[in-house]
Structure formats: structure tokens, C-alpha cells
Design a protein around this motif. Structure first.
Motif, PDB file in Angstrom:
ATOM      1  N   LEU A   1     -26.144 -12.567  -4.062  1.00  0.00           N
ATOM      2  CA  LEU A   1     -27.131 -12.828  -5.118  1.00  0.00           C
ATOM      3  C   LEU A   1     -26.662 -12.175  -6.427  1.00  0.00           C
ATOM      4  O   LEU A   1     -27.059 -11.060  -6.771  1.00  0.00           O
ATOM      5  N   ILE A   2     -25.830 -12.902  -7.175  1.00  0.00           N
ATOM      6  CA  ILE A   2     -25.228 -12.357  -8.393  1.00  0.00           C
ATOM      7  C   ILE A   2     -26.277 -12.043  -9.458  1.00  0.00           C
ATOM      8  O   ILE A   2     -26.343 -10.932  -9.990  1.00  0.00           O
ATOM      9  N   ASP A   3     -27.111 -13.049  -9.801  1.00  0.00           N
ATOM     10  CA  ASP A   3     -28.085 -12.866 -10.890  1.00  0.00           C
ATOM     11  C   ASP A   3     -29.059 -11.746 -10.577  1.00  0.00           C
ATOM     12  O   ASP A   3     -29.374 -10.911 -11.432  1.00  0.00           O
ATOM     13  N   GLU A   4     -29.550 -11.733  -9.339  1.00  0.00           N
ATOM     14  CA  GLU A   4     -30.498 -10.679  -8.949  1.00  0.00           C
ATOM     15  C   GLU A   4     -29.826  -9.304  -8.975  1.00  0.00           C
ATOM     16  O   GLU A   4     -30.440  -8.309  -9.366  1.00  0.00           O
ATOM     17  N   GLY A   5     -28.559  -9.266  -8.544  1.00  0.00           N
ATOM     18  CA  GLY A   5     -27.838  -8.002  -8.553  1.00  0.00           C
ATOM     19  C   GLY A   5     -27.735  -7.418  -9.959  1.00  0.00           C
ATOM     20  O   GLY A   5     -28.015  -6.232 -10.180  1.00  0.00           O
TER      21      GLY A   5
ATOM     22  N   MET B   1     -22.250  -3.333  -6.773  1.00  0.00           N
ATOM     23  CA  MET B   1     -22.055  -4.391  -7.769  1.00  0.00           C
ATOM     24  C   MET B   1     -20.618  -4.908  -7.767  1.00  0.00           C
ATOM     25  O   MET B   1     -20.381  -6.124  -7.849  1.00  0.00           O
ATOM     26  N   ILE B   2     -19.658  -3.996  -7.664  1.00  0.00           N
ATOM     27  CA  ILE B   2     -18.248  -4.410  -7.676  1.00  0.00           C
ATOM     28  C   ILE B   2     -17.924  -5.228  -6.426  1.00  0.00           C
ATOM     29  O   ILE B   2     -17.209  -6.238  -6.496  1.00  0.00           O
ATOM     30  N   ASP B   3     -18.458  -4.826  -5.294  1.00  0.00           N
ATOM     31  CA  ASP B   3     -18.245  -5.579  -4.057  1.00  0.00           C
ATOM     32  C   ASP B   3     -18.877  -6.965  -4.163  1.00  0.00           C
ATOM     33  O   ASP B   3     -18.285  -7.967  -3.714  1.00  0.00           O
ATOM     34  N   LEU B   4     -20.080  -7.041  -4.741  1.00  0.00           N
ATOM     35  CA  LEU B   4     -20.772  -8.320  -4.933  1.00  0.00           C
ATOM     36  C   LEU B   4     -19.943  -9.249  -5.825  1.00  0.00           C
ATOM     37  O   LEU B   4     -19.732 -10.428  -5.507  1.00  0.00           O
ATOM     38  N   LEU B   5     -19.431  -8.717  -6.933  1.00  0.00           N
ATOM     39  CA  LEU B   5     -18.633  -9.531  -7.856  1.00  0.00           C
ATOM     40  C   LEU B   5     -17.318  -9.962  -7.215  1.00  0.00           C
ATOM     41  O   LEU B   5     -16.893 -11.119  -7.341  1.00  0.00           O
ATOM     42  N   ALA B   6     -16.670  -9.028  -6.513  1.00  0.00           N
ATOM     43  CA  ALA B   6     -15.365  -9.330  -5.921  1.00  0.00           C
ATOM     44  C   ALA B   6     -15.477 -10.383  -4.833  1.00  0.00           C
ATOM     45  O   ALA B   6     -14.652 -11.311  -4.763  1.00  0.00           O
ATOM     46  N   LYS B   7     -16.482 -10.280  -3.970  1.00  0.00           N
ATOM     47  CA  LYS B   7     -16.612 -11.229  -2.864  1.00  0.00           C
ATOM     48  C   LYS B   7     -16.982 -12.629  -3.343  1.00  0.00           C
ATOM     49  O   LYS B   7     -16.648 -13.623  -2.695  1.00  0.00           O
ATOM     50  N   THR B   8     -17.693 -12.697  -4.461  1.00  0.00           N
ATOM     51  CA  THR B   8     -18.083 -14.016  -4.983  1.00  0.00           C
ATOM     52  C   THR B   8     -17.033 -14.598  -5.913  1.00  0.00           C
ATOM     53  O   THR B   8     -17.243 -15.643  -6.528  1.00  0.00           O
ATOM     54  N   GLY B   9     -15.901 -13.900  -6.056  1.00  0.00           N
ATOM     55  CA  GLY B   9     -14.789 -14.446  -6.821  1.00  0.00           C
ATOM     56  C   GLY B   9     -14.695 -13.992  -8.258  1.00  0.00           C
ATOM     57  O   GLY B   9     -13.766 -14.389  -8.974  1.00  0.00           O
ATOM     58  N   TYR B  10     -15.631 -13.152  -8.707  1.00  0.00           N
ATOM     59  CA  TYR B  10     -15.609 -12.661 -10.091  1.00  0.00           C
ATOM     60  C   TYR B  10     -14.773 -11.373 -10.151  1.00  0.00           C
ATOM     61  O   TYR B  10     -15.271 -10.295 -10.483  1.00  0.00           O
ATOM     62  N   LEU B  11     -13.491 -11.514  -9.860  1.00  0.00           N
ATOM     63  CA  LEU B  11     -12.630 -10.328  -9.767  1.00  0.00           C
ATOM     64  C   LEU B  11     -12.382  -9.698 -11.133  1.00  0.00           C
ATOM     65  O   LEU B  11     -12.325  -8.467 -11.245  1.00  0.00           O
ATOM     66  N   ASP B  12     -12.255 -10.527 -12.181  1.00  0.00           N
ATOM     67  CA  ASP B  12     -12.051  -9.974 -13.524  1.00  0.00           C
ATOM     68  C   ASP B  12     -13.269  -9.170 -13.970  1.00  0.00           C
ATOM     69  O   ASP B  12     -13.143  -8.086 -14.558  1.00  0.00           O
ATOM     70  N   GLU B  13     -14.458  -9.717 -13.700  1.00  0.00           N
ATOM     71  CA  GLU B  13     -15.692  -9.001 -14.066  1.00  0.00           C
ATOM     72  C   GLU B  13     -15.804  -7.691 -13.287  1.00  0.00           C
ATOM     73  O   GLU B  13     -16.277  -6.677 -13.813  1.00  0.00           O
ATOM     74  N   ALA B  14     -15.351  -7.719 -12.036  1.00  0.00           N
ATOM     75  CA  ALA B  14     -15.386  -6.499 -11.226  1.00  0.00           C
ATOM     76  C   ALA B  14     -14.476  -5.428 -11.826  1.00  0.00           C
ATOM     77  O   ALA B  14     -14.848  -4.250 -11.913  1.00  0.00           O
TER      78      ALA B  14
ATOM     79  N   LYS C   1     -33.015 -11.734   0.021  1.00  0.00           N
ATOM     80  CA  LYS C   1     -34.263 -12.156  -0.623  1.00  0.00           C
ATOM     81  C   LYS C   1     -35.470 -11.437  -0.023  1.00  0.00           C
ATOM     82  O   LYS C   1     -36.443 -11.143  -0.720  1.00  0.00           O
ATOM     83  N   GLU C   2     -35.406 -11.153   1.280  1.00  0.00           N
ATOM     84  CA  GLU C   2     -36.477 -10.375   1.902  1.00  0.00           C
ATOM     85  C   GLU C   2     -36.495  -8.946   1.344  1.00  0.00           C
ATOM     86  O   GLU C   2     -37.560  -8.360   1.151  1.00  0.00           O
TER      87      GLU C   2
END
Length: 938
Positions: free
Chosen positions: A684-688, A711-724, A651-652
Motif C-alpha cells: 500500500l504505497i499511498d497509504e504508507g 517505507m524503504i522496504d515498501l518502495l523497494a518491493k514495489t519497484g520504486y528503487l530510486d525513490e527508496a 487494510k485491516e
């Protein structure tokens, strides 16, 4: 009795019968003769009172033959003879001027000079009229010298202004011998002390590369009036003796002489070029006192001076008080903003310029173009180029070289070839700067053959041209060929300069060939060149590029032994080395050194300090340095945004990004990599998604592999593997190892073994010798109790010669680095470390700590797993820091921190009330009072 100038015989500069006036003679001669004699009607219309004069001219025209038939010098002489019979006509100014022009046309310089002599003697023409006649558009400067020769033979007494004009021409075409002859005659007849003649003589000697004569002439002048002072200072600036010009200006001011607008503009230019802000401010004060600050020329120079000294606020203030702004004034402020990276504001000033009714010229667009090129907005350069072409401007050499630089940066060889075609079609190949830029472009785009061909076709070459080709061969690691080129360079009469050798030294250093690099430094000394700070900085930079940071720091001490003091560039390079290791203590020492030398005000050093402190775990110091930067450029903002990102303050990073946009700076690809990294490390999914979509829509920045990886790392770590996986399929380029590595890490976090195996299969082909891939799969199989698969992976590792256990951690204590390796336990205090660690774990268990056995992939008993966990290198390094009473504890780890060590560090920070920093291969972890800065998201 009139004095005459006695000078040596001056011969015609033209070969054989060549003449500057002999062009299209058949077509033009009748017209010129006709115009020369048909003066009556125009004179009558202009001044009816001159009727007698007009009558005589008309009478002449009636008795003269038809002018159209007069197509030779002989017929012109006949007409002249008839004119001489009429005394009133012969003495008229119009007739004299026409006759002079006609004789010049037919290359009869003696007769043209004779008419000049008659006109001057009878006062029909003044010296100013003769000068104006010889200065007409299309006139060749040699014609003036030929007329001067003939008038001298006629023993006429020259006017001061005619002599000044003659000396000016000698200066322009570097006719030193004639200038010396004239100077000698002026001394003989006592005219050499006349102010304007002295100024012309000083300019002549300066342009003929003997500025010492100019200073000597000034020094020996009986009266040093303001005109002489101003001219001398201006000449020193013109000859790039900038520091000396400021000394002369101060001396002039000491004697109470005020500089004129031209001189003040020139010394302000010098202040800008050598970044002498204090002197520039003093000159600004003097300009205000003398009332010259409102002068357009001085105002524009002040804007430029402040901008080159990175004082953009002062530049704007000066610009706003300029009344009746001209195109030059607007160009100065546009250039100022572009130079300092305020590209958005540069465009705003461009809009204001158009609103004021002024049309931007090519210089205006070149300022915008150079700003985009300077700050890495290479695609924007092509947009501006389309605008320039659309406005029907003919590209200048500055435009072309700037565009070629962007082509080089992007590696767009096809576009480079198109620019090359334009250069050939429009006759720019003779321009040595454009030719050099083409050589450099082809070399940097990997087409060394084309670079060599352009080089071979260039008729005019300079040292920079040779250096560009040599750098190309060094870049392609063809060091022997580079040495051959240097020998050819010497054979052709070009002496290699330090830049030549520095490129080669850097090449050897990048290849890790320190011995050869040092031999070259000795070779430089043998060639009577003294290795300077750039030489040593090139060597140090080469080792940093290779990753040999220890070697880089070693050669700093060698440089100091040679008596060479590091400059701001050296400090920037060393700070990058300290950041890469990272060595906070060494970085702080360099900060102190930079502060003592006043290098910390340099924008590049300040940016390197921000980067060093961020990567060394001292985010607070990084932010403190960042806030003190008065004129932040894009690199400064990027470094700070990346600093917040790597420490998990997403956020900073976003707040700082929005603040940067408000300041007027436009983001580039690096900015968005830093911003998306902040979102990635903070979940931060939405901000990403917002900024990933924004970069192309708003700023036309095409996402690279780095952006997709974030982006792929962000999606994968937050559990959105299909989206990644969906995003991978939409990538316009082939996913690399970093992309599949992000999928593997996300699969491990969320226990998706099937997807992990898919990612691993890709990684086995892309990076077959990377042990981290195999160990991750071993960990996943062990968690699922698939021990046969664990053994299969270990067999594959052994077949490739990879270690089943790897990694290290180190900690710096009292300027000494202590390394703890997985395979070796050779530290002299290892017994005490294990003893202390055992009791720490015992105390932690009482607080609720439970070792995470899933972090051990061996199929052994729980007691053995616990022992293996206690051997993790980061625990050993942190424990040793605790024993040595180091605060805060800073540890660097080569691999990702495991879950157990992460939990252990949290308990330790609360139990011992200490601050612990662990920098792993992904990010920073700051443990304070039982909490981590990553919020358990890493």
C-alpha cells in the motif's frame, strides 16, 4: 472535688534555651506589646455597647508606660501587674489573649499557663479559645505540650477536646510515652471510654506503628459506636492494610453501621489499589442507599476506584452525575482517563474544566503528565512540563520523578542533568524519592559514574535507592560490583529485600548463567527470605530476554515444584516466550491456565494472548481475544494492528488504527511501526506515505530507523528503487543493516544487480558474518549465469567460516517439535517423507506445477536442481505434517520462503484441501485452496 490528671513529668523538647518563639525578637516585641494593650479603639468600633469596658481599658492605657519601651519580660510583668489592679480589665477576654501571646513570645510558659488558668477559671476564655490560640499559624506543636504540662501542674480539669487535641499532637510527633501516660491517667479517672478520646488514642497508636493496640482498644470498648468503627477502618486504610480494612468495613456493615463520607472514600481507595471491583461496586451501592454518592469526596473516590479497576465507563457515569464539580472531581476524571490510556479524552475533560470556570492546578497537570509517561509518550511529557513552568507552578516531587522517568526512557542524559540542576537549586535533594529517581535515571542513561556520585551525596537513602544503583550495575553487566554493593548495603543496616535479589537473578539469567541464578535463589532462602513468584518470574523473564525460551519454560516446572503459583505477570512472560518460539499448543495451554485463574481479564495477559496467537498463526483467535478486552490500552491496539500487519492484512491494520483514534487513544512510535508494516506487507504505497508523513505532523512522533526501514522496504518491493535510495539519503540517521537489507531484497525481486551489489557492499561491512547476504548475491549471480562471481562469493564465505547452505524448518506434532535442517537429515521418518513428497510433486505436475529452477544457485543439471528443490526444509516439514494428518499444518521457517516452495504450497493446499501456515523470517503465509494470504507479494 475536681479530678486532675496525674501524668509523668514532661520535660521541654527544646535543646538548651531554644524556643520556637525566639525569632526577630528585637524587631517584633514592641509591636506585639503595643497590640496587646491597644484594645480600646477596636472594641469600641466593633461593639459600642461595651463603653464601661472600653473606658477601663482606656484608663489603663493612660496610666501604663509607653509600650514601645517595654522590650523585656520584666517590663511586660510590670504592665501585667498594673492590669491586675483593674478587675474589669483583668477579666476581659481580649486582655487575657494578648497577655498569653506575649508570655509565649518571651518563652514564659508558666506565666502563660497561669493566665490560661485564670481565664478558664473565670470563664473569660473557653477551652476552644485556648485551643484556637495555640493552633494559630506559625505555632509549634511542642508549645501546646509545654502549656499542657504547666496547666497539669496547676491541677486544672481538662476538657475532652483539649485532651483530644493534645493526643493528636502526640500522634503527629510520635510522642508515644507521653501518650501512654495520658492514657493511663484517663483510665484512672474514667475518661478513657469517651468516644473522641478513644479515636485519638487509636490514631496515636497507629501512627506510632502499633496498630494492634488500636484494634485492641476498639475491641475492648464497651460501646462500639459508628465513630469508632469509621475511625478504625480509616486507620487500616491509612496503614496500607487494604484487604483487612475491607474485612473490617464488611463487619461494620454486618452490624448495621453505615460508613461516613471519609470512611467510604478511604475504602473505595483500598478497592482501587487492590483492584477489588466487586467490593467497590457493593460499597457504591451502599453509598447510594445512604445518600452519600452525591458527596464530592465520595464521588471523586468512586471515579478513582472505577478507573483503577479499568472500568472507565462507570467512572465517567459517576463523574457526570456529580453536581457542582470541584477541582478535585475534575482531577479524578482526568486522572482516570490518563491512567487507562485515554489521553485524548483526558485533554477534552481538561478543556471542559476550564470552560466551567475552574483553573487546573498542579495536580491536574501531573495527571496528564503521568498518563503520557505511562503510555510511552515521553516527548509529550516535556510539552506538558513547559506548560506547567509557563503557568508558574513550582514543580512537585511527583512532577520531577515523572519527568525523570521519561528522560530515562529516551536516554536524554543532557536533559536529565538539567533536571538535576533544578533539583539542586530548589532544595529537592533531601527528597529520597527524587534522589532515587536521579540514581535510576543516570544508571539507565548509561552514566553509572554519575549515578554512583548522586548516590554517595544522598544523606537519606532507603532500600529502593540501593536497589536502583544495584540494578544499574546489573544492567551494565557488572554483577560482581552489584554483589559488593549488596554487602555494603547490609553493613549500612539496610536489609536486602526480594527486589534486590530479583534484579541480580534477572541479570544472571540474561547472561545465561542459570547456575548462578539458582545459587542466588538458595541464598535468598538462607537469608530467611522466601523466593516468591516475582523471583521466579525475574528468572524466567531473564531467559526470555536472552532468547533462551526453552530454558524459560523449563523453569516454570521448577517454580511449580517449589509450590509457587504463577501470577498474571508470569503468564504474560510465558506467553511472550510461546509467541517467540512459536508454540501454539503451549500458548493455548497457558490461555486455559489464565482462564481458570481469571488472569485473562488482566489487560497485560490479554495483550500477551493477542500477541501470542498472532505470532503463532491463529489470527482468528487473536482477534477474538482482542474483541473481548473491555478496556483496551495502547499496547492492546498495537498488538492487534501488528498481528494484522504480519499476516498481510494491511487494510485491516488501517481500519483498526482509525478505530483506535476514535476511541480516544493517541498513537505512539510502536503504533506507526505496526501500521507501516501493514502497508509494507500489502504493497500500500499511498497509504504508507500518508501515515509516514502524518506521524510527525499530527502527533510529533519522530520517525526512527524502524519506520524508515518499513517505507524503504515498501518502495523497494514495489519497484520504486530510486525513490527508496532518495529516502535513504534524506534519513537523519545512519542507515543500518535492516535498511540496506530491504534494498537488497527489492533489488533481487526486480533483478537490479547493480543496486544489489551496492547494498551488499554496505552489508558486508555492517554484518560480515550474516550468511543470508552472501546467499542472496549467489542467487542473483546464478540467475545471470555469472558463475565465476558465484564462486568468488563462496570462497569469501569459506574464508569467514560460513556455511553455503543454512536454515531450518520445524513443525510441532503431538506436543513434540520436529526439526528439519539443511545440513542434516536425521529424522527417523525421512525415507517415508521423501517418498510421499515425490508422489505429491508428481501429482502436482499433472495440475500444472512447474519447479522454479531459478531458486537453485548451483551450476548443475536440471534433474539435480529438481532434487535440490525437493530437499527444501519447509517442504519436508509440511509433508511430514500431512503424513501425521495434522490439521491445520503450521510450519516455522528460519529464512524467507523461496518462490518454488511458495508455489508448491499453493498447489498442495488445493490438491489436498488443507490449510497451511508457514511463518518465515518476514511474515506469515496462509495457503488455502490454492491461494496465499500474501497475494504473491512478500
Amino acid at each position: 472535688m475536681e479530678q486532675t490528671l496525674s501524668i509523668s513529668k514532661f520535660t521541654s523538647p527544646y535543646p538548651n534555651n531554644f524556643s520556637p518563639y525566639r525569632r526577630n525578637r528585637k524587631k517584633c516585641a514592641p509591636t506585639i506589646i503595643y497590640q496587646a494593650l491597644q484594645t480600646s479603639e477596636s472594641v469600641l468600633q466593633a461593639n459600642p455597647s461595651t463603653s464601661s469596658y472600653v473606658d477601663n481599658d482606656l484608663a489603663t492605657c493612660h496610666v501604663l508606660p509607653d509600650p514601645i519601651t517595654s522590650q523585656s519580660l520584666s517590663s511586660l510583668k510590670q504592665i501585667h501587674a498594673q492590669i491586675l489592679k483593674l478587675s474589669n480589665v483583668a477579666s476581659s477576654a481580649v486582655t487575657m489573649e494578648k497577655l498569653i501571646k506575649m508570655y509565649l513570645y518571651f518563652d514564659s510558659y508558666q506565666l502563660a499557663a497561669a493566665v490560661c488558668y485564670m481565664a478558664l477559671s473565670s470563664r473569660a476564655l473557653s477551652w476552644d479559645s485556648v485551643i484556637a490560640l495555640l493552633m494559630e499559624k506559625g505555632s509549634n506543636p511542642y508549645v501546646h505540650l509545654l502549656i499542657f504540662r504547666e496547666l497539669h501542674r496547676l491541677k486544672i480539669r481538662f476538657s475532652v477536646m483539649f485532651l483530644v487535641f493534645t493526643l493528636k499532637i502526640c500522634s503527629e510527633i510520635c510522642k508515644l510515652n507521653l501518650g501512654l501516660s495520658i492514657h493511663a491517667s484517663l483510665i484512672k479517672f474514667g475518661m478513657a471510654d469517651e468516644t473522641y478520646i478513644m479515636c485519638s488514642l487509636m490514631e496515636l497508636y497507629a501512627n506510632c506503628s502499633i496498630l494492634d493496640y488500636s484494634y485492641r482498644l476498639f475491641y475492648e470498648a464497651p460501646i462500639k459506636d459508628p465513630v469508632l468503627w469509621n475511625r478504625l477502618v480509616a486507620l487500616y486504610v491509612d496503614k496500607e492494610l487494604l484487604s483487612e480494612s475491607l474485612q473490617l468495613y464488611n463487619e461494620m456493615h454486618y452490624f448495621g453501621i453505615t460508613g461516613d463520607a471519609i470512611t467510604i472514600s478511604k475504602v473505595l481507595h483500598a478497592c482501587g489499589k487492590i483492584e477489588a471491583l466487586r467490593e467497590g461496586k457493593a460499597i457504591h451501592t451502599q453509598a447510594v442507599k445512604s445518600g452519600l454518592s452525591c458527596n464530592h469526596m465520595v464521588g471523586s473516590s468512586l471515579v478513582t476506584m472505577y478507573s483503577k479497576n479499568f472500568s472507565i465507563d462507570n467512572a465517567r457515569k459517576v463523574f457526570e452525575i456529580i453536581e457542582n464539580k470541584t477541582v478535585v472531581s475534575w482531577n479524578a476524571i482526568v486522572s482516570s482517563c490518563s491512567l487507562n490510556g485515554f489521553l485524548k479524552e483526558a485533554l477534552e475533560f481538561l478543556d471542559r474544566m476550564v470552560e466551567s470556570g475552574l483553573k487546573p492546578d498542579l495536580v491536574t497537570w501531573n495527571c496528564i503528565l503521568s498518563g503520557y509517561s505511562r503510555y510511552g509518550h515521553d516527548y509529550k511529557v516535556f510539552e506538558v512540563l513547559r506548560t506547567i513552568v509557563g503557568n508558574r507552578f513550582r514543580l512537585s516531587s511527583s512532577t520531577i520523578t515523572c519527568v525523570l522517568r521519561s528522560v530515562s526512557n529516551l536516554g536524554l542524559l543532557r536533559y536529565g542533568k538539567e533536571i538535576h540542576g533544578y533539583v539542586v537549586r530548589h532544595g529537592f535533594m533531601g527528597n529520597v524519592y527524587i534522589g532515587t529517581s536521579l540514581v535510576d535515571m543516570y544508571a539507565k542513561c548509561g552514566s553509572l559514574t554519575s549515578s554512583q556520585k548522586v548516590f554517595d551525596c544522598m544523606e537519606n537513602k532507603n532500600v529502593h535507592t540501593w536497589n536502583s544503583l544495584i540494578s544499574g550495575y546489573v544492567q551494565e553487566v557488572q554483577l560482581n560490583q552489584a554483589l559488593v554493593l549488596i554487602r555494603k548495603m547490609k553493613h549500612k543496616g539496610f536489609k536486602p529485600n526480594l527486589a534486590t535479589w530479583n534484579a541480580l537473578i534477572s541479570g544472571y539469567a540474561v547472561q545465561g548463567l542459570s547456575t548462578q541464578a539458582l545459587i542466588l535463589i538458595r541464598q535468598i532462602k538462607f537469608d530467611s527470605l522466601k523466593p516468591n513468584v516475582v523471583t521466579w518470574t525475574s528468572l524466567i523473564s531473564g531467559f526470555c530476554h536472552k532468547g533462551e525460551f526453552g530454558e524459560a519454560l523449563y523453569f516454570v516446572s521448577e517454580m511449580l515444584k517449589e509450590g509457587i503459583e504463577p501470577n498474571s505477570t508470569t503468564v504474560s512472560v510465558l506467553l511472550r516466550a510461546s509467541a517467540a518460539i512459536p508454540l501454539l499448543a503451549k500458548g493455548m495451554e497457558l490461555h486455559c491456565f489464565a482462564f481458570r485463574r481469571a488472569f485473562d481479564t488482566d489487560i497485560y495477559v490479554a495483550t500477551a494472548l493477542v500477541d501470542m496467537y498472532s505470532k503463532s498463526g491463529s489470527l482468528r483467535n487473536a482477534h477474538r481475544v482482542f474483541k473481548r478486552i473491555s478496556n483496551k490500552n495502547l499496547a492492546s491496539w498495537n498488538a492487534m494492528i501488528m498481528g494484522f500487519a504480519s499476516h498481510g492484512h494491511g487494510k485491516e491494520s488501517i481500519r483498526l488504527f482509525e478505530e483506535m483514534l476514535k476511541s480516544g487513544l493517541l498513537p505512539d512510535a510502536v503504533t506507526y511501526t505496526a501500521l507501516l508494516s501493514g502497508c509494507r506487507h500489502s504493497g500500500l504505497i499511498d497509504e504508507g506515505w500518508k501515515y509516514f508523513d502524518q506521524m510527525q505532523k499530527l502527533y510529533n512522533i519522530l520517525p526512527t530507523v524502524e519506520h524508515y526501514t518499513c517505507m524503504i522496504d515498501l518502495l523497494a518491493k514495489t519497484g520504486y528503487l530510486d525513490e527508496a535510495m532518495d529516502l535513504i539519503e534524506k534519513m537523519p540517521m545512519e542507515p543500518d543493516a535492516s535498511v540496506w537489507g530491504a534494498i537488497l531484497t527489492g533489488s533481487k525481486i526486480h533483478n537490479n544487480l547493480e543496486l544489489a551489489e551496492t547494498a551488499a557492499e554496505k552489508l558486508y561491512r555492517l554484518e560480515p558474518y550474516n550468511p543470508a547476504i552472501y546467499l542472496t548475491m549467489i542467487s542473483l549471480y546464478a540467475k545471470e549465469n555469472r558463475w565465476e562471481d558465484v564462486e568468488d562469493v563462496k570462497v569469501a564465505m569459506n574464508a569467514l567460516g560460513l556455511k553455503s547452505r543454512f536454515g531450518w524448518s520445524w513443525i510441532a506434532i503431538n506436543k513434540k517439535v520436529h526439526t528439519f535442517d539443511v545440513e542434516q537429515s536425521t529424522h527417523p521418518d525421512m525415507g517415508e517423507i521423501h517418498y510421499q513428497l515425490y508422489w505429491l510433486v508428481c501429482d502436482m505436475k499433472k495440475m500444472g506445477y512447474v519447479p522454479d529452477m531459478s531458486c537453485v544457485s548451483q551450476n548443475v543439471k536440471s534433474e539435480e536442481k529438481e532434487q535440490l528443490l525437493m530437499g527444501h526444509t519447509e517442504k519436508l516439514a509440511v509433508t511430514y505434517g500431512l503424513i501425521c494428518n495434522t490439521r491445520p499444518i503450521r510450519v516455522v521457517k528460519s529464512t524467507r520462503v523461496c518462490n518454488d516452495c511458495h508455489t508448491w504450497a499453493k498447489y498442495l493446499s488445493r490438491m489436498c484441501d488443507c490449510e497451511i501456515y508457514i511463518r518465515d523470517s518476514v511474515r506469515f503465509h496462509r495457503f488455502v485452496k490454492g491461494k496465499c494470504s500474501c497475494n504473491d507479494y512478500w
